[in-house]
Design a protein around this motif. Structure first.
Motif, PDB file in Angstrom:
ATOM      1  N   LYS A  26      18.218  25.930  11.147  1.00 56.55           N
ATOM      2  CA  LYS A  26      17.046  26.817  11.110  1.00 56.55           C
ATOM      3  C   LYS A  26      16.497  26.868   9.698  1.00 56.55           C
ATOM      4  O   LYS A  26      17.260  26.864   8.732  1.00 56.55           O
ATOM      5  CB  LYS A  26      17.448  28.227  11.553  1.00 56.55           C
ATOM      6  CG  LYS A  26      17.749  28.346  13.030  1.00 56.55           C
ATOM      7  CD  LYS A  26      18.161  29.770  13.381  1.00 56.55           C
ATOM      8  CE  LYS A  26      18.679  29.834  14.816  1.00 56.55           C
ATOM      9  NZ  LYS A  26      19.341  31.097  15.120  1.00 56.55           N
ATOM     10  N   TYR A  27      15.188  26.929   9.583  1.00 55.53           N
ATOM     11  CA  TYR A  27      14.572  27.082   8.252  1.00 55.53           C
ATOM     12  C   TYR A  27      13.630  28.283   8.272  1.00 55.53           C
ATOM     13  O   TYR A  27      12.974  28.550   9.277  1.00 55.53           O
ATOM     14  CB  TYR A  27      13.889  25.790   7.790  1.00 55.53           C
ATOM     15  CG  TYR A  27      12.824  25.221   8.694  1.00 55.53           C
ATOM     16  CD1 TYR A  27      11.467  25.434   8.428  1.00 55.53           C
ATOM     17  CD2 TYR A  27      13.172  24.446   9.803  1.00 55.53           C
ATOM     18  CE1 TYR A  27      10.489  24.881   9.252  1.00 55.53           C
ATOM     19  CE2 TYR A  27      12.203  23.898  10.619  1.00 55.53           C
ATOM     20  CZ  TYR A  27      10.860  24.121  10.342  1.00 55.53           C
ATOM     21  OH  TYR A  27       9.895  23.587  11.157  1.00 55.53           O
ATOM     22  N   PHE A  28      13.625  29.005   7.158  1.00 58.24           N
ATOM     23  CA  PHE A  28      12.977  30.319   7.152  1.00 58.24           C
ATOM     24  C   PHE A  28      12.504  30.692   5.757  1.00 58.24           C
ATOM     25  O   PHE A  28      12.772  29.989   4.772  1.00 58.24           O
ATOM     26  CB  PHE A  28      13.970  31.369   7.676  1.00 58.24           C
ATOM     27  CG  PHE A  28      15.184  31.594   6.804  1.00 58.24           C
ATOM     28  CD1 PHE A  28      15.267  32.678   5.945  1.00 58.24           C
ATOM     29  CD2 PHE A  28      16.275  30.722   6.849  1.00 58.24           C
ATOM     30  CE1 PHE A  28      16.390  32.888   5.146  1.00 58.24           C
ATOM     31  CE2 PHE A  28      17.396  30.917   6.064  1.00 58.24           C
ATOM     32  CZ  PHE A  28      17.457  32.009   5.209  1.00 58.24           C
ATOM     33  N   HIS A  78      17.226  26.977   4.175  1.00 61.34           N
ATOM     34  CA  HIS A  78      17.902  26.377   5.331  1.00 61.34           C
ATOM     35  C   HIS A  78      19.278  26.986   5.559  1.00 61.34           C
ATOM     36  O   HIS A  78      20.033  27.193   4.613  1.00 61.34           O
ATOM     37  CB  HIS A  78      18.077  24.870   5.108  1.00 61.34           C
ATOM     38  CG  HIS A  78      16.826  24.085   5.373  1.00 61.34           C
ATOM     39  ND1 HIS A  78      16.633  23.335   6.498  1.00 61.34           N
ATOM     40  CD2 HIS A  78      15.696  23.965   4.635  1.00 61.34           C
ATOM     41  CE1 HIS A  78      15.432  22.768   6.453  1.00 61.34           C
ATOM     42  NE2 HIS A  78      14.845  23.129   5.330  1.00 61.34           N
ATOM     43  N   TYR A 124      21.942  29.953   1.463  1.00 61.56           N
ATOM     44  CA  TYR A 124      20.820  29.295   2.137  1.00 61.56           C
ATOM     45  C   TYR A 124      19.956  28.672   1.044  1.00 61.56           C
ATOM     46  O   TYR A 124      19.299  29.377   0.288  1.00 61.56           O
ATOM     47  CB  TYR A 124      20.029  30.324   2.953  1.00 61.56           C
ATOM     48  CG  TYR A 124      20.888  31.012   3.993  1.00 61.56           C
ATOM     49  CD1 TYR A 124      20.877  30.608   5.319  1.00 61.56           C
ATOM     50  CD2 TYR A 124      21.759  32.063   3.635  1.00 61.56           C
ATOM     51  CE1 TYR A 124      21.685  31.222   6.274  1.00 61.56           C
ATOM     52  CE2 TYR A 124      22.566  32.679   4.577  1.00 61.56           C
ATOM     53  CZ  TYR A 124      22.527  32.250   5.897  1.00 61.56           C
ATOM     54  OH  TYR A 124      23.336  32.855   6.831  1.00 61.56           O
ATOM     55  N   CYS A 143      12.318  20.479  10.215  1.00 58.39           N
ATOM     56  CA  CYS A 143      11.648  20.652   8.918  1.00 58.39           C
ATOM     57  C   CYS A 143      11.285  19.272   8.366  1.00 58.39           C
ATOM     58  O   CYS A 143      12.024  18.302   8.538  1.00 58.39           O
ATOM     59  CB  CYS A 143      12.569  21.384   7.938  1.00 58.39           C
ATOM     60  SG  CYS A 143      11.791  21.728   6.340  1.00 58.39           S
ATOM     61  N   VAL A 188      10.014  32.540  16.991  1.00 55.28           N
ATOM     62  CA  VAL A 188       9.738  31.687  15.829  1.00 55.28           C
ATOM     63  C   VAL A 188       8.359  32.055  15.285  1.00 55.28           C
ATOM     64  O   VAL A 188       7.407  32.222  16.048  1.00 55.28           O
ATOM     65  CB  VAL A 188       9.792  30.190  16.236  1.00 55.28           C
ATOM     66  CG1 VAL A 188       9.236  29.298  15.141  1.00 55.28           C
ATOM     67  CG2 VAL A 188      11.219  29.782  16.564  1.00 55.28           C
ATOM     68  N   ILE A 215      11.555  33.055  10.718  1.00 57.91           N
ATOM     69  CA  ILE A 215      12.091  31.720  11.005  1.00 57.91           C
ATOM     70  C   ILE A 215      10.914  30.845  11.437  1.00 57.91           C
ATOM     71  O   ILE A 215      10.109  31.242  12.290  1.00 57.91           O
ATOM     72  CB  ILE A 215      13.158  31.782  12.122  1.00 57.91           C
ATOM     73  CG1 ILE A 215      14.401  32.543  11.624  1.00 57.91           C
ATOM     74  CG2 ILE A 215      13.563  30.369  12.574  1.00 57.91           C
ATOM     75  CD1 ILE A 215      15.440  32.818  12.694  1.00 57.91           C
ATOM     76  N   ASP A 275      24.382  31.083  10.049  1.00 61.21           N
ATOM     77  CA  ASP A 275      23.232  31.141  10.947  1.00 61.21           C
ATOM     78  C   ASP A 275      22.394  32.367  10.593  1.00 61.21           C
ATOM     79  O   ASP A 275      22.861  33.280   9.913  1.00 61.21           O
ATOM     80  CB  ASP A 275      23.703  31.209  12.401  1.00 61.21           C
ATOM     81  CG  ASP A 275      22.608  30.825  13.392  1.00 61.21           C
ATOM     82  OD1 ASP A 275      21.522  30.359  12.942  1.00 61.21           O
ATOM     83  OD2 ASP A 275      22.810  30.990  14.601  1.00 61.21           O
ATOM     84  N   GLY A 281      11.320  27.420  12.308  1.00 60.29           N
ATOM     85  CA  GLY A 281      11.713  26.373  13.253  1.00 60.29           C
ATOM     86  C   GLY A 281      13.173  26.022  13.100  1.00 60.29           C
ATOM     87  O   GLY A 281      13.904  26.639  12.317  1.00 60.29           O
ATOM     88  N   GLU A 282      13.609  25.019  13.864  1.00 59.06           N
ATOM     89  CA  GLU A 282      15.001  24.567  13.803  1.00 59.06           C
ATOM     90  C   GLU A 282      15.053  23.052  13.990  1.00 59.06           C
ATOM     91  O   GLU A 282      14.432  22.517  14.912  1.00 59.06           O
ATOM     92  CB  GLU A 282      15.828  25.258  14.897  1.00 59.06           C
ATOM     93  CG  GLU A 282      17.311  24.930  14.813  1.00 59.06           C
ATOM     94  CD  GLU A 282      18.156  25.767  15.774  1.00 59.06           C
ATOM     95  OE1 GLU A 282      19.388  25.622  15.710  1.00 59.06           O
ATOM     96  OE2 GLU A 282      17.606  26.551  16.561  1.00 59.06           O
ATOM     97  N   ASP A 283      15.773  22.382  13.107  1.00 57.57           N
ATOM     98  CA  ASP A 283      16.004  20.930  13.172  1.00 57.57           C
ATOM     99  C   ASP A 283      14.739  20.070  13.041  1.00 57.57           C
ATOM    100  O   ASP A 283      14.797  18.864  13.298  1.00 57.57           O
ATOM    101  CB  ASP A 283      16.718  20.541  14.486  1.00 57.57           C
ATOM    102  CG  ASP A 283      18.151  21.075  14.542  1.00 57.57           C
ATOM    103  OD1 ASP A 283      18.671  21.467  13.480  1.00 57.57           O
ATOM    104  OD2 ASP A 283      18.733  21.115  15.641  1.00 57.57           O
TER     105      ASP A 283
END
Length: 288
Positions: free
Chosen positions: A273-275, A211, A202, A266, A231, A260, A217, A262-264
């Motif tokens: 997903k970004y975390f 990411h 990631y 950033c 989230v 996490i 995932d 959010g997703e898609d």
């Protein structure tokens, strides 16, 4: 999911011993149990291909001159790798010409680095190492010797070893700022990964988020009942990967906490997903 601790207690593999190509171990401190991961040829090839796909978006498609901030002695035994050795071997495929910045006593080889930089002046240079080793043996030795290298065209990718830096009050922002002040290095990217799911790393984006790639995932679960967290809510990180075939590493509950965000969507433009990883669970085993 399987709790990651199981890989320390049991030898989990889905193939007969005759098909084991290499055995990897996690980076536990001495005296502690380490995870044992068994790779066959197809899993090892899949992992290196996916790593190449993920990292090429940071380095480009062509191999570039590479400085490995470690000692060559880490790779002594080719059939059995520590997490450090596996990381070096995996990332070294991106290097056209490679040097090790440290000798076997973990001392910085300044003359070698300076001649390497002179030889490849004006070119993009890839620097790879483990976070703590870069700080302790690269940054600190340059600082003590008052040497300022010009690494403005470099891309530094680093991972692991944050626990040792947290005790020194060094976080990701401080780490980047110190390297920029000393070496003028602007492109510094952390990555999160584990020996139990090598290859599906990631990577950090320019906004400081990690990411998930299309090959992996992440799910964050609430510690009290393992339900899926919302989230923005902190919980235990579960990692999913399509890569492992020689051992049951597709779905692993880690001992790390994360959020996490959010997703898609950033700001960096990368999908998925970004975390962020907050740290280890407080009651988890203390590691090196």
């Amino acid at each position: 999911f399987l709790p990651v601790r199981l890989f320390k207690i049991l030898e989990l593999k889905s193939i007969p011993n005759s098909l084991v190509l290499k055995r990897m171990t996690s980076s536990g401190t001495s005296g502690q149990a380490v995870s044992k991961i068994f790779l066959d040829k197809s899993t090892a090839i899949a992992q290196s291909k996916v790593l190449a796909r993920i990292v090429s978006s940071y380095l480009g498609k062509k191999r570039v001159p590479m400085i490995i901030v470690d000692s060559p002695s880490v790779l002594k035994n080719r059939s059995q790798f520590s997490a450090r050795g596996a990381g070096i071997l995996g990332f070294s495929t991106f290097g056209s010409k490679k040097i090790y910045a440290l000798d076997d006593k973990m001392q910085l080889n300044i003359a070698l680095i300076q001649s390497f930089l002179k030889e490849h002046k004006g070119q993009k240079i890839f620097i790879f190492g483990f976070t703590f080793i870069i700080y302790q043996h690269f940054f600190k030795q340059l600082l003590e010797k008052n040497i300022h290298l010009n690494l403005s065209k470099s891309v530094l990718i680093h991972g692991g070893g944050w626990k040792k830096l947290e005790s020194k009050k060094i976080n990701a922002v401080t780490f980047k700022n110190k390297l920029k002040a000393l070496c003028n290095i602007k492109n510094v990217y952390d990555y999160y990964g584990m020996v139990e799911q090598t290859g599906a790393i990631y990577m950090e984006c320019d906004y400081g988020f990690l990411h998930a790639s299309v090959f992996s995932d992440i799910i964050v679960r609430r510690p009290n009942d393992f339900s899926v967290a919302n989230v923005g809510e902190k919980g235990i990180i579960q990692l999913l990967s399509v890569l492992p075939k020689s051992y049951p590493g597709q779905s692993i509950l880690t001992e790390d906490e994360g959020i996490i965000f959010g997703e898609d969507d950033c700001k960096c433009g990368k999908l998925g997903k970004y975390f962020k990883v907050i740290g280890r669970l407080k009651n988890a085993e203390i590691r090196g």
